[in-house]
Design a protein around this motif. Structure first.
Motif, short mmCIF file in Angstrom:
data_model
loop_
_atom_site.label_atom_id
_atom_site.label_comp_id
_atom_site.label_asym_id
_atom_site.label_seq_id
_atom_site.Cartn_x
_atom_site.Cartn_y
_atom_site.Cartn_z
N GLU A 1 0.83 -1.21 0.00
CA GLU A 1 0.00 0.00 0.00
C GLU A 1 0.87 1.26 0.00
N VAL A 2 1.84 1.30 0.90
CA VAL A 2 2.71 2.47 1.04
C VAL A 2 3.51 2.71 -0.24
N LEU B 1 -0.15 -13.40 -10.42
CA LEU B 1 -0.05 -12.00 -10.01
C LEU B 1 1.10 -11.76 -9.03
N LEU B 2 1.33 -12.69 -8.11
CA LEU B 2 2.47 -12.54 -7.20
C LEU B 2 3.78 -12.54 -7.98
N GLY B 3 3.83 -13.33 -9.03
CA GLY B 3 5.03 -13.39 -9.87
C GLY B 3 5.31 -12.09 -10.61
N GLU C 1 -5.02 -13.92 3.04
CA GLU C 1 -6.29 -13.97 3.77
C GLU C 1 -7.17 -15.13 3.32
N GLY C 2 -6.94 -15.62 2.11
CA GLY C 2 -7.76 -16.70 1.59
C GLY C 2 -9.15 -16.22 1.21
N ASP C 3 -10.07 -17.15 1.19
CA ASP C 3 -11.45 -16.89 0.79
C ASP C 3 -12.33 -17.82 1.61
N GLU D 1 -3.69 -1.95 -7.56
CA GLU D 1 -4.77 -2.60 -6.82
C GLU D 1 -4.91 -4.09 -7.17
N VAL D 2 -4.71 -4.46 -8.44
CA VAL D 2 -4.84 -5.86 -8.82
C VAL D 2 -3.79 -6.71 -8.08
N HIS D 3 -2.60 -6.17 -7.90
CA HIS D 3 -1.54 -6.90 -7.21
C HIS D 3 -1.73 -6.87 -5.70
N LEU D 4 -2.24 -5.74 -5.19
CA LEU D 4 -2.57 -5.67 -3.77
C LEU D 4 -3.67 -6.67 -3.45
N GLY D 5 -4.64 -6.78 -4.33
CA GLY D 5 -5.72 -7.75 -4.15
C GLY D 5 -5.19 -9.18 -4.12
N ALA D 6 -4.23 -9.47 -4.99
CA ALA D 6 -3.64 -10.81 -5.01
C ALA D 6 -2.87 -11.08 -3.73
#
Length: 174
Positions: free
Chosen positions: A54-55, A109-111, A71-73, A60-65
């Protein structure tokens, strides 16, 4: 004993067998015991990794990933893993998980996240960086950036392997 985030990579069939075992057992024992090489202890890194993203202005797409990876689902039915006396998450929220298709997307996305560049966007002074993203209760051995990079790399590699093997990921705090 510190409470830390745990992740396990498991085949869908293993999870089904644990669910069946819990249903057939008088004390609801799922016989949950994934192999040690398929378990990752993320320590207290999840919140720090998300905050660093965030900082540093992570998209956002990568933050979401990153959020989903840590956190999982709640879509997977994992209530059987939270039944006492055999609950795997006795110190936190109920376990969450990601289906194999979600694991594949998160891994992709993490990659794409350049963590060294992200960490370079933090203030150069360790104390200033910690004041922005938080601490885990004291000084971090090796420094904040090293801690975050090591834990991010472990998380990314964990998901990469899970995606290659078409595994689900179960997350909990223990």
């Amino acid at each position: 004993m510190a409470v830390t985030q745990q992740l396990a990579r498991v085949p869908e069939g293993y999870l089904a067998a644990c669910r069946q075992s819990a249903g057939a057992s008088s004390d609801r024992d799922p016989h949950w015991d994934p192999p040690a090489y398929d378990v990752l202890d993320l320590d207290w890194a999840p919140a720090l990794l998300r905050r660093a993203g965030e900082v540093a202005g992570l998209e956002e797409v990568h933050l979401g990933a990153l959020r989903q990876a840590t956190e999982g689902d709640t879509a997977l039915d994992l209530g059987f893993l939270n039944a006492h006396p055999h609950a795997i998450a006795p110190f936190g929220d109920a376990p969450t998980g990601l289906a194999a298709s979600q694991v594949a997307r998160v891994s992709e996305l993490l990659g794409q996240i350049g963590m060294p560049l992200l960490l370079a966007a933090l203030p150069p002074d360790e104390r200033d960086a910690e004041s922005l993203i938080g601490q885990i209760g004291g000084p971090i051995t090796g420094g904040l950036r090293t801690y975050l990079l090591e834990h991010f790399n472990a998380l990314r590699d964990f998901y990469l392997d899970a995606a290659k093997r078409h595994l689900l990921v179960v997350l909990w705090w223990d």
